[in-house]
Design a protein around this motif. Structure first.
Motif, PDB file in Angstrom:
ATOM      1  N   THR A   1       1.053  -1.100   0.143  1.00  0.00           N
ATOM      2  CA  THR A   1      -0.118   0.023   0.176  1.00  0.00           C
ATOM      3  C   THR A   1       0.883   1.075  -0.020  1.00  0.00           C
ATOM      4  O   THR A   1       1.678   1.377   0.766  1.00  0.00           O
ATOM      5  N   TYR A   2       0.663   2.086  -0.670  1.00  0.00           N
ATOM      6  CA  TYR A   2       1.494   3.106  -1.174  1.00  0.00           C
ATOM      7  C   TYR A   2       0.687   4.628  -0.712  1.00  0.00           C
ATOM      8  O   TYR A   2      -0.364   4.847  -0.695  1.00  0.00           O
ATOM      9  N   TYR A   3       1.841   5.437  -0.030  1.00  0.00           N
ATOM     10  CA  TYR A   3       1.239   6.722   0.372  1.00  0.00           C
ATOM     11  C   TYR A   3       2.377   8.037  -0.066  1.00  0.00           C
ATOM     12  O   TYR A   3       3.470   7.612  -0.207  1.00  0.00           O
ATOM     13  N   MET A   4       1.854   9.207   0.113  1.00  0.00           N
ATOM     14  CA  MET A   4       2.777  10.230   0.054  1.00  0.00           C
ATOM     15  C   MET A   4       2.213  11.433   1.130  1.00  0.00           C
ATOM     16  O   MET A   4       1.332  11.066   1.777  1.00  0.00           O
ATOM     17  N   ASN A   5       3.005  12.332   1.516  1.00  0.00           N
ATOM     18  CA  ASN A   5       2.363  13.440   2.194  1.00  0.00           C
ATOM     19  C   ASN A   5       2.622  14.697   1.706  1.00  0.00           C
ATOM     20  O   ASN A   5       3.054  15.003   0.479  1.00  0.00           O
ATOM     21  N   SER A   6       2.135  15.761   2.321  1.00  0.00           N
ATOM     22  CA  SER A   6       2.007  17.315   1.638  1.00  0.00           C
ATOM     23  C   SER A   6       3.478  17.591   1.365  1.00  0.00           C
ATOM     24  O   SER A   6       3.639  18.570   0.756  1.00  0.00           O
TER      25      SER A   6
ATOM     26  N   TYR B   1       8.689   0.834   3.950  1.00  0.00           N
ATOM     27  CA  TYR B   1      10.071   1.487   3.045  1.00  0.00           C
ATOM     28  C   TYR B   1       9.367   3.057   3.088  1.00  0.00           C
ATOM     29  O   TYR B   1       8.270   3.366   2.612  1.00  0.00           O
ATOM     30  N   TYR B   2      10.297   4.025   3.342  1.00  0.00           N
ATOM     31  CA  TYR B   2      10.108   5.602   3.058  1.00  0.00           C
ATOM     32  C   TYR B   2      10.890   6.321   2.842  1.00  0.00           C
ATOM     33  O   TYR B   2      12.174   5.856   3.316  1.00  0.00           O
ATOM     34  N   ASN B   3      10.871   7.230   2.020  1.00  0.00           N
ATOM     35  CA  ASN B   3      12.025   8.097   1.502  1.00  0.00           C
ATOM     36  C   ASN B   3      11.675   9.359   1.963  1.00  0.00           C
ATOM     37  O   ASN B   3      10.462  10.207   1.438  1.00  0.00           O
ATOM     38  N   THR B   4      12.365  10.102   2.745  1.00  0.00           N
ATOM     39  CA  THR B   4      12.263  11.465   3.110  1.00  0.00           C
ATOM     40  C   THR B   4      13.490  12.287   2.710  1.00  0.00           C
ATOM     41  O   THR B   4      13.650  13.688   2.843  1.00  0.00           O
TER      42      THR B   4
ATOM     43  N   PHE C   1       1.907   9.885   6.679  1.00  0.00           N
ATOM     44  CA  PHE C   1       1.758   9.808   5.469  1.00  0.00           C
ATOM     45  C   PHE C   1       0.273   9.529   5.288  1.00  0.00           C
ATOM     46  O   PHE C   1      -0.158   8.516   5.811  1.00  0.00           O
ATOM     47  N   ASP C   2      -0.297  10.663   4.561  1.00  0.00           N
ATOM     48  CA  ASP C   2      -1.824  10.418   4.647  1.00  0.00           C
ATOM     49  C   ASP C   2      -2.602  10.563   3.112  1.00  0.00           C
ATOM     50  O   ASP C   2      -3.705  10.923   3.298  1.00  0.00           O
ATOM     51  N   ILE C   3      -1.845  10.490   2.202  1.00  0.00           N
ATOM     52  CA  ILE C   3      -2.408  10.686   0.775  1.00  0.00           C
ATOM     53  C   ILE C   3      -1.935   9.206   0.208  1.00  0.00           C
ATOM     54  O   ILE C   3      -1.160   9.054  -0.428  1.00  0.00           O
ATOM     55  N   PRO C   4      -3.217   8.337   0.001  1.00  0.00           N
ATOM     56  CA  PRO C   4      -2.978   7.085  -0.678  1.00  0.00           C
ATOM     57  C   PRO C   4      -2.438   7.429  -2.207  1.00  0.00           C
ATOM     58  O   PRO C   4      -3.298   8.252  -2.785  1.00  0.00           O
ATOM     59  N   ILE C   5      -1.657   6.649  -2.704  1.00  0.00           N
ATOM     60  CA  ILE C   5      -1.381   6.909  -3.982  1.00  0.00           C
ATOM     61  C   ILE C   5      -1.305   5.436  -4.639  1.00  0.00           C
ATOM     62  O   ILE C   5      -1.075   4.486  -3.999  1.00  0.00           O
ATOM     63  N   THR C   6      -1.271   5.403  -6.075  1.00  0.00           N
ATOM     64  CA  THR C   6      -1.261   4.273  -6.943  1.00  0.00           C
ATOM     65  C   THR C   6       0.298   3.950  -6.685  1.00  0.00           C
ATOM     66  O   THR C   6       1.332   4.701  -6.743  1.00  0.00           O
TER      67      THR C   6
END
Length: 368
Positions: A185-190, A215-218, A271-276
């Motif tokens: 499941t994939y996410y991004m934030n503002s 996995y997260y990338n900042t 991370f609160d914006i689900p993405i494809t």
């Protein structure tokens, strides 16, 4: 006289052993919308401890009440007690004098709950028995709302603790946790940071637990990292995990997963914006290969160019597990025999995950 004394000692020893036997259900909680053996239903989760029952066959039995103290009546004889009350079981045998199950589970299919028409409050309680004997302990009641359409016989359930109507085909169903190492499941934030997560249930030799790989990338073009977490609790609104692997750089960080999957949060980073998946790969092209020898989102081999270094990456089989993804030290079990303790202990190579320490279970690693 000598024979009488020996007999007396044996009897007293047996009485002493029985006096030291105890069991306790420390916690009970429900997970709705779970699919098991092609059936949807409710998963009853239990934190159980037994003392003095090593090698004794035991059974956990979940009962449904409506109202509290009155068992729901079975109508087809499939899952019920001898007197016709709905009941669902899980058998187990403690391997140690002091055994603990952080997440023992009893599955209740919706179609076998036999709920009444309309919407009603039901109560679930679990008893633990020695097989062929009486109950040794029981849980508290946990309630849920059950609704059956008056136009049909389909049972449905709503978690009282879940008041969020979030729904998305990008995230798992609210109140559920996928047991699937191949689903991300994939996410991004503002801020443009991105993350992906997959969950699975690790079945150990004596107990099991839910784990999450994140996995997260900042850091943008510099790339991100992979972290493994173990579920500790659920506060009604979110699942709470703690990092349990030394692989990575934020050891002992905390992961939160919203009950409706509207967000995941690592410590204070949300991370609160689900993405494809496609959007995720667009934002972080490095995950098309492996990050740190441990993460891959492609189902097959691929190659691509890292614009930062100009080097080409090709997915090849992991040199440690040969592409199988399992831990070579424990053969993927997550535990191995310890000759010093005399019993099975968590595998030190994979920290109980059962996955290869190098590729983290993907079976692949980046080759330059």
């Amino acid at each position: 006289m000598k024979r009488l004394i020996i007999t007396l000692i044996v009897v007293l020893s047996a009485i002493s052993a029985m006096a030291q036997q105890s069991a306790k259900i420390h916690k009970i909680w429900l997970e709705h919308g779970v699919t098991q053996n092609s059936q949807q239903g409710v998963q009853v989760h239990l934190n159980v401890q037994t003392i003095g029952f090593r090698g004794v066959d035991m059974v956990a039995i979940a009962y449904l009440d409506h109202p509290k103290g009155v068992g729901v009546r079975d109508t087809n004889g499939k899952y019920c007690t001898s007197d016709g009350a709905v009941a669902f079981t899980t058998n187990f045998t403690p391997r140690y004098d002091d055994s603990t199950w952080e997440d023992m589970r009893v599955f209740i299919p919706y179609g076998e709950m036999h709920l009444l028409e309309g919407s009603h409050t039901y109560y679930c309680r679990v008893f633990i028995f020695k097989v062929g004997s009486g109950a040794v302990t029981h849980s508290d009641f946990v309630e849920f709302q059950g609704t059956v359409s008056t136009k049909g016989n389909n049972n449905s359930n709503n978690n009282n603790n879940n008041n969020n109507n979030h729904s998305s085909n990008l995230t798992p169903a609210a109140g559920t946790m996928p047991d699937n190492l191949n689903r991300d499941t994939y996410y991004m934030n503002s801020q443009g940071h991105i993350a992906s997560i997959r969950t699975s249930f690790f079945r150990g030799n004596n107990d099991g637990f839910w784990r999450a790989s994140v996995y997260y990338n900042t850091y943008g073009a510099m790339g991100g990292g992979l972290h493994d977490y173990k579920k500790l609790d659920h506060d009604g609104k979110r699942w709470i995990f703690k990092e349990y692997s030394n692989f990575g750089y934020k050891v002992n960080s905390t992961l939160y997963i919203a009950n409706d999957w509207s967000y995941i949060q690592i410590d204070n980073l949300r991370f609160d914006i689900p993405i494809t998946r496609e959007k995720f790969k667009e934002l972080d092209p490095k995950v098309q290969g492996n990050i740190g020898g441990g993460y891959n989102n492609n189902s097959g081999g691929s190659s691509y160019n890292n614009n930062d270094s100009g080097r080409s990456y090709i997915d090849g089989p992991c040199k440690y597990c040969g592409g199988g993804g399992g831990c070579r030290s424990c053969n993927g079990r997550g535990y191995k025999y310890n000759p010093y303790s005399g019993h099975d202990d968590t595998c030190p190579s994979c920290n109980g995950s059962g996955r290869c320490f190098n590729c983290r279970g993907t079976g692949k690693q980046a080759t330059y």
